[in-house]
Design a protein around this motif. Structure first.
Motif, PDB file in Angstrom:
ATOM      1  N   TYR A   1       0.790  -1.273   0.054  1.00  0.00           N
ATOM      2  CA  TYR A   1       0.058   0.010  -0.006  1.00  0.00           C
ATOM      3  C   TYR A   1       0.818   1.266   0.068  1.00  0.00           C
ATOM      4  N   THR A   2       1.464   1.824   1.237  1.00  0.00           N
ATOM      5  CA  THR A   2       2.054   2.725   1.154  1.00  0.00           C
ATOM      6  C   THR A   2       3.700   2.612   0.974  1.00  0.00           C
ATOM      7  N   GLY A   3       4.257   1.405   0.932  1.00  0.00           N
ATOM      8  CA  GLY A   3       5.539   0.926   0.714  1.00  0.00           C
ATOM      9  C   GLY A   3       6.543   0.992   1.739  1.00  0.00           C
ATOM     10  N   ARG A   4       5.912   1.151   3.126  1.00  0.00           N
ATOM     11  CA  ARG A   4       6.867   1.517   4.260  1.00  0.00           C
ATOM     12  C   ARG A   4       7.231   0.172   4.846  1.00  0.00           C
ATOM     13  N   THR A   5       6.368  -0.981   4.585  1.00  0.00           N
ATOM     14  CA  THR A   5       6.638  -2.156   4.997  1.00  0.00           C
ATOM     15  C   THR A   5       7.824  -2.659   4.178  1.00  0.00           C
ATOM     16  N   LEU A   6       7.836  -2.422   2.824  1.00  0.00           N
ATOM     17  CA  LEU A   6       8.923  -3.095   1.788  1.00  0.00           C
ATOM     18  C   LEU A   6       9.982  -2.374   2.174  1.00  0.00           C
ATOM     19  N   ARG A   7       9.944  -1.306   2.577  1.00  0.00           N
ATOM     20  CA  ARG A   7      11.260  -0.275   2.897  1.00  0.00           C
ATOM     21  C   ARG A   7      11.892  -0.848   4.381  1.00  0.00           C
ATOM     22  N   GLY A   8      10.995  -1.104   5.284  1.00  0.00           N
ATOM     23  CA  GLY A   8      11.490  -1.713   6.447  1.00  0.00           C
ATOM     24  C   GLY A   8      12.107  -3.048   6.201  1.00  0.00           C
ATOM     25  N   ALA A   9      11.612  -3.768   5.234  1.00  0.00           N
ATOM     26  CA  ALA A   9      12.081  -5.252   5.094  1.00  0.00           C
ATOM     27  C   ALA A   9      13.248  -5.258   4.474  1.00  0.00           C
TER      28      ALA A   9
ATOM     29  N   THR B   1      13.860  -8.989  -5.313  1.00  0.00           N
ATOM     30  CA  THR B   1      12.619  -8.839  -6.102  1.00  0.00           C
ATOM     31  C   THR B   1      11.451  -8.808  -5.161  1.00  0.00           C
ATOM     32  N   ALA B   2      10.722  -7.822  -5.241  1.00  0.00           N
ATOM     33  CA  ALA B   2       9.702  -7.524  -4.321  1.00  0.00           C
ATOM     34  C   ALA B   2       8.449  -8.290  -5.073  1.00  0.00           C
ATOM     35  N   ILE B   3       7.658  -8.993  -4.398  1.00  0.00           N
ATOM     36  CA  ILE B   3       6.376  -9.655  -4.853  1.00  0.00           C
ATOM     37  C   ILE B   3       5.306  -9.478  -3.991  1.00  0.00           C
ATOM     38  N   ALA B   4       3.920  -9.184  -4.666  1.00  0.00           N
ATOM     39  CA  ALA B   4       2.875  -8.933  -3.678  1.00  0.00           C
ATOM     40  C   ALA B   4       1.861  -9.549  -4.453  1.00  0.00           C
ATOM     41  N   LEU B   5       0.784  -9.922  -3.598  1.00  0.00           N
ATOM     42  CA  LEU B   5      -0.404 -10.624  -4.162  1.00  0.00           C
ATOM     43  C   LEU B   5      -1.471  -9.581  -4.638  1.00  0.00           C
ATOM     44  N   ILE B   6      -1.402  -8.352  -3.822  1.00  0.00           N
ATOM     45  CA  ILE B   6      -2.105  -7.392  -4.435  1.00  0.00           C
ATOM     46  C   ILE B   6      -1.312  -6.010  -4.074  1.00  0.00           C
ATOM     47  N   ALA B   7      -1.381  -5.113  -4.915  1.00  0.00           N
ATOM     48  CA  ALA B   7      -0.724  -3.770  -5.154  1.00  0.00           C
ATOM     49  C   ALA B   7      -1.800  -2.767  -5.377  1.00  0.00           C
ATOM     50  N   ARG B   8      -2.001  -1.958  -4.022  1.00  0.00           N
ATOM     51  CA  ARG B   8      -3.008  -1.052  -3.709  1.00  0.00           C
ATOM     52  C   ARG B   8      -2.450   0.452  -4.409  1.00  0.00           C
ATOM     53  N   GLU B   9      -3.027   1.539  -4.714  1.00  0.00           N
ATOM     54  CA  GLU B   9      -2.680   2.559  -4.860  1.00  0.00           C
ATOM     55  C   GLU B   9      -2.216   3.370  -3.468  1.00  0.00           C
ATOM     56  N   GLY B  10      -1.454   4.562  -3.603  1.00  0.00           N
ATOM     57  CA  GLY B  10      -1.339   5.049  -2.216  1.00  0.00           C
ATOM     58  C   GLY B  10       0.084   4.908  -1.624  1.00  0.00           C
TER      59      GLY B  10
ATOM     60  N   LEU C   1       6.004   6.150  -0.501  1.00  0.00           N
ATOM     61  CA  LEU C   1       7.299   6.065  -0.913  1.00  0.00           C
ATOM     62  C   LEU C   1       7.599   5.383  -2.262  1.00  0.00           C
ATOM     63  N   PRO C   2       8.681   5.573  -3.052  1.00  0.00           N
ATOM     64  CA  PRO C   2       8.835   5.229  -4.479  1.00  0.00           C
ATOM     65  C   PRO C   2       9.319   3.865  -4.572  1.00  0.00           C
ATOM     66  N   ILE C   3       8.561   2.942  -3.986  1.00  0.00           N
ATOM     67  CA  ILE C   3       8.607   1.546  -4.022  1.00  0.00           C
ATOM     68  C   ILE C   3       7.619   0.646  -4.618  1.00  0.00           C
ATOM     69  N   GLU C   4       7.961  -0.194  -5.587  1.00  0.00           N
ATOM     70  CA  GLU C   4       7.142  -0.692  -6.376  1.00  0.00           C
ATOM     71  C   GLU C   4       7.437  -2.265  -6.682  1.00  0.00           C
ATOM     72  N   PRO C   5       6.466  -3.289  -6.366  1.00  0.00           N
ATOM     73  CA  PRO C   5       6.937  -4.477  -6.369  1.00  0.00           C
ATOM     74  C   PRO C   5       7.131  -4.750  -7.922  1.00  0.00           C
TER      75      PRO C   5
END
Length: 168
Positions: A100-108, A122-131, A134-138
């Motif tokens: 969602y916000t990208g904060r969890t992936l940044r922390g990871a 490589t970032a993998i997500a079941l669902i990507a929301r908008e919002g 941070l400039p982090i995209e799976p």
């Protein structure tokens, strides 16, 4: 809008196919999979089995690595991070249920670097929301969907793995 249930098997089929293609296109050999607590671990377990990764599954709890920890605080159940392998120069498939916000992936990613320097993440997500805040995209996503701020996703599992969209 009523609560919505998702076909998790179909979403996992998409993740598996996309991940296999990513691994092939990027000439990745001997990857490791790391899931983010809690829903990301469940998704990672399913993907781990489907991809027949020989290395044991890793698990991260990014609570203390989030930059909004002072606002979010501790969750009721805290499970420690567990990386049963070296990540130095390894290709890490980092799996979460929803970005969602990208904060969890940044922390990871911050936490992973405390364990060593991976060759790639490589970032993998079941669902990507908008919002994103941070400039982090799976790189790999099964479903891009934004239901609006009045809704949240709830994943339950691990057996059976279910996904619902609920009013917040």
């Amino acid at each position: 809008m009523d609560n919505k249930n998702y076909n998790v098997t179909a979403l996992l089929d998409q993740l598996e196919q996309q991940t296999r293609q990513w691994i092939q296109n990027h000439h990745i050999t001997d990857p490791v999979i790391v899931g983010l607590h809690t829903g990301g671990v469940w998704v990672a377990q399913a993907l781990h089995q489907r991809l027949h990764i020989p290395e044991e599954l890793g698990e991260l709890n990014t609570t203390f690595y989030r930059d909004d920890f002072s606002q979010v605080g501790l969750h009721r159940q805290q499970k420690p991070s567990r990386l049963p392998f070296e990540i130095e120069n390894r290709h890490v498939l980092l799996v979460d249920d929803v970005i969602y916000t990208g904060r969890t992936l940044r922390g990871a990613m911050n936490e992973l670097f405390d364990f060593g320097r991976p060759a790639s993440i490589t970032a993998i997500a079941l669902i990507a929301r908008e919002g994103r805040e941070l400039p982090i995209e799976p790189q790999i996503v099964a479903l891009h969907e934004e239901p609006g701020s009045a809704f949240r996703y709830q994943i339950s599992g691990p057996e059976p793995l279910t996904l619902q969209l609920l009013e917040a």
